[in-house]
Enzyme design. Structure first.
Site, PDB file in Angstrom:
ATOM      1  N   LYS A 101       0.814  -1.223   0.000  1.00  0.00           N
ATOM      2  CA  LYS A 101       0.000   0.000   0.000  1.00  0.00           C
ATOM      3  C   LYS A 101       0.839   1.261   0.000  1.00  0.00           C
ATOM      4  CE  LYS A 101      -4.478  -1.507   1.686  1.00  0.00           C
ATOM      5  NZ  LYS A 101      -5.545  -1.307   2.668  1.00  0.00           N
TER       6      LYS A 101
ATOM      7  N   LYS B  30      -5.253  -9.927  -6.499  1.00  0.00           N
ATOM      8  CA  LYS B  30      -6.467 -10.324  -5.771  1.00  0.00           C
ATOM      9  C   LYS B  30      -7.618  -9.363  -6.100  1.00  0.00           C
ATOM     10  CE  LYS B  30      -5.817  -7.803  -1.524  1.00  0.00           C
ATOM     11  NZ  LYS B  30      -5.673  -7.690  -0.110  1.00  0.00           N
TER      12      LYS B  30
ATOM     13  N   LYS C 148     -11.213  -3.867  -3.459  1.00  0.00           N
ATOM     14  CA  LYS C 148     -11.994  -2.628  -3.537  1.00  0.00           C
ATOM     15  C   LYS C 148     -11.192  -1.508  -4.171  1.00  0.00           C
ATOM     16  CE  LYS C 148     -12.947  -3.407   0.899  1.00  0.00           C
ATOM     17  NZ  LYS C 148     -13.577  -3.576   2.212  1.00  0.00           N
TER      18      LYS C 148
END
Ligand code: TYM
Length: 337
Positions: A115, A200, A203
């Site tokens: 991230k 994966k 969102k």
């Protein structure tokens, strides 16, 4: 038996969340009741501020996520459904655990590396200490079982490490915290993107075509499955034949998880057939299974007062359950209150 798990209220609930975690939350709800235990499910809104966000969207998404979870089968009468922000003990315990968590442990977290990307210096401190809050989330309630997808396994191992070190350093011979066990579904531990079998389903993927949202209508689901990346080969008749075919493996895995059968059973039906035949069958299955959730969600999301009442009452019950462990942690550390 004490089951605890959370989800970030950022964006929509998607098929990865549903098959990887939420479906297990619902299934365990009955199990835990039969065993006289308690399930606690929360919206990780405090985690959501670790990334840039729009405050009005966070508030709206928090309520939408409550509606989505109830639509999936979480029963706010039997389970405790709440958001972290209404239970200050989560943030308090995070600080108390911060003296125990080690920089080296957090530096190894793959989610932080993913991230923060190339701009690590610009990442928020919250993104770095995020797993300590996650440890607080489960340790606060003496969780025995934590149903999650594969991507949260490393965070739970860290929670166990923190609990163990805290117990050793400050427990004075007794355990302040229970070591939680992750519960990861074997068939749907990691649902992949419909556009890339190596990423994966998430969102945060900018392409909405990469995921099936639980709020998608039948036409959207049909279109997304039709456009899903696949390959020109027919499906094999055994799971071993899916090796090296990430997209095919993912679509077969989704079918199996939705139908409640094994990938081998899916292939015994579709082996030798191409995606021209398999994709419409998969889309129909998804539409049939998601339609009732979709309808309940559309109903529930309208009633903001009811959603707020669910969160308020869940938070009240959560605060009561959290209090003894929080007090024990303060005392163990020698903090005078
Ligand atoms: P979050 O919000 O990213 O995801 C919620 C749950 O969905 C699972 N999941 C998946 N499972 C299979 N395939 C996928 N593609 C997929 N994408 C998501 C996740 O594993 C998770 O179980 N940090 C957590 C929230 C959290 C939490 C906790 C979880 C905060 N505190 C304490 C458990 C216990 C998160 O961001 O999940």
């Amino acid at each position: 038996m004490r089951i605890v798990s959370g989800i970030q209220p950022t964006g929509n609930l998607h098929l990865g969340n549903y098959l990887g975690a939420i479906r297990n939350w619902v299934a365990m709800q009955d199990d835990v009741a039969a065993k006289g235990g308690q399930g606690l499910y929360f919206l990780a809104d405090l985690h959501a501020i670790s990334m840039p966000h729009i405050p009005a969207d966070l508030a709206a998404n928090t309520r939408e996520m409550v509606a989505a979870l109830v639509a999936c089968g979480i029963d706010p009468a039997r389970s405790i459904l709440f958001n972290q922000a209404q239970v200050p003990a989560h943030a308090e315990l995070q600080w108390l655990l911060s003296g125990t968590a080690r920089m080296g442990w957090l530096s190894r977290m793959t989610q932080f590396k993913d991230k923060s990307g190339k701009n690590r210096e610009g990442a928020s401190i919250a993104l770095f200490t995020y797993p300590v809050l996650q440890a607080a989330d489960v340790l606060l309630y003496q969780a025995t079982h934590v149903p999650v997808g594969e991507d949260q396994k490393q965070h739970l191992e860290l929670a166990r490490d923190i609990a163990q070190k805290f117990n050793t350093d400050f427990g004075g011979g007794s355990d302040v915290f229970t070591l939680p066990e992750p519960i990861i579904p074997p068939e749907a531990a990691r649902i992949m993107s419909l556009r890339d079998g190596a990423a994966k389903m998430s969102k945060s993927d900018p392409s909405d075509m990469s995921r099936i949202n639980l709020t998608d209508n039948a036409d959207t689901i049909m279109a997304k499955v039709k456009k899903a990346k696949s390959d020109p080969e027919p499906l094999p008749s055994e799971p071993a034949g899916l090796a090296g075919r990430a997209e095919a493996k993912n679509l077969v895995g989704i079918y199996a998880a939705m139908a409640g059968i094994s990938p081998a059973a899916v292939l015994s039906e579709f082996g030798g057939k191409g995606f021209g035949a398999f994709k419409p069958a998969l889309a129909e299955l998804l539409v049939a299974k998601l339609a009732p959730i979709n309808a309940r969600f559309a109903d529930l999301r309208q009633d903001r007062a009811a959603l707020d009442a669910i969160l308020r009452s869940g938070a009240e019950r959560a605060r009561t359950l959290a209090a003894p462990t929080l007090t024990a942690a303060y005392e163990a550390l020698g903090l005078v209150r």
